[in-house]
Design a protein around this motif. Structure first.
Motif, short mmCIF file in Angstrom:
data_model
loop_
_atom_site.label_atom_id
_atom_site.label_comp_id
_atom_site.label_asym_id
_atom_site.label_seq_id
_atom_site.Cartn_x
_atom_site.Cartn_y
_atom_site.Cartn_z
N TYR A 164 45.43 50.83 40.40
CA TYR A 164 44.89 49.92 39.40
C TYR A 164 45.94 49.47 38.39
CZ TYR A 164 40.40 51.44 41.20
OH TYR A 164 39.34 51.70 42.03
N THR A 165 46.91 50.31 38.11
CA THR A 165 47.88 50.01 37.04
C THR A 165 49.16 49.35 37.54
OG1 THR A 165 48.81 52.25 37.20
CG2 THR A 165 47.02 51.90 35.61
N GLU B 85 50.65 46.47 39.69
CA GLU B 85 50.23 45.21 40.30
C GLU B 85 50.53 45.13 41.79
OE1 GLU B 85 51.10 41.56 38.24
OE2 GLU B 85 50.92 42.57 36.32
N ARG C 195 47.66 46.97 43.59
CA ARG C 195 46.30 46.61 43.19
C ARG C 195 45.56 45.90 44.32
NH1 ARG C 195 46.74 43.90 37.67
NH2 ARG C 195 47.33 45.98 36.97
N THR D 266 42.24 43.67 45.24
CA THR D 266 41.27 42.79 44.60
C THR D 266 39.87 43.39 44.64
OG1 THR D 266 42.60 40.86 45.18
CG2 THR D 266 40.29 40.46 44.63
N GLU E 25 38.87 46.55 44.86
CA GLU E 25 38.73 47.70 43.97
C GLU E 25 38.72 47.26 42.50
OE1 GLU E 25 40.67 51.12 46.82
OE2 GLU E 25 41.98 50.12 45.37
N THR E 26 39.58 46.30 42.17
CA THR E 26 39.63 45.80 40.80
C THR E 26 38.33 45.11 40.43
OG1 THR E 26 42.03 45.55 40.95
CG2 THR E 26 40.92 44.33 39.21
N TRP F 233 39.88 54.16 31.56
CA TRP F 233 39.29 53.18 32.47
C TRP F 233 38.78 51.97 31.69
CZ3 TRP F 233 40.09 53.02 37.48
CH2 TRP F 233 40.36 54.21 38.18
N TYR G 128 39.99 48.04 31.89
CA TYR G 128 39.05 46.92 32.00
C TYR G 128 39.46 45.79 31.06
CZ TYR G 128 34.50 44.55 31.33
OH TYR G 128 33.49 43.63 31.21
N LEU H 156 42.84 44.17 31.98
CA LEU H 156 42.71 43.25 33.12
C LEU H 156 42.12 41.90 32.70
CD1 LEU H 156 41.46 45.77 35.83
CD2 LEU H 156 43.68 44.59 35.78
#
Length: 107
Positions: A49-50, A52, A55, A57, A59-60, A88, A92, A95
């Protein structure tokens, strides 16, 4: 012989020899069900998640969807957000999502 070739390729940057970091946990979206309360996250966000480059799409979007729908709900155990929950929720916001949806989590 193969080890020597691999070593030379690594030394001259022809291939990447660095090990990839572990992607870390997958956000627990509680199965995407309609919820009346939230459960605490058991682990902090990791590179999936952290970072890029790691990452996903899907899951994000799952993370964003969860907090958009449920971020203002209480925790099922009636306790406050843990450090992991706050990490978390901050992700959010990082992002690009609306902080108002997780204000109760972040304080």
């Amino acid at each position: 012989m193969r080890v020597s070739i691999l070593f030379l390729c690594c030394a001259f940057g022809l291939i990447s020899c660095a090990s990839s970091p572990e992607p870390g946990p997958v956000f627990d979206n509680e199965g995407g069900a309609e919820l009346t309360c939230m459960r605490h996250q058991s682990q902090p966000p990791g590179p999936r998640y952290t970072d890029e480059s790691m990452r996903s799409t899907g899951e994000t979007l799952s993370l964003l969807r969860y907090y958009t729908a449920h971020g203002s709900k209480p925790f099922c155990d009636s306790h406050k957000a843990t450090d992991f929950d706050k990490q978390w929720a901050q992700l959010y916001v990082t992002l690009g999502a609306d902080r108002a949806n997780v204000t109760a989590l972040l304080g």
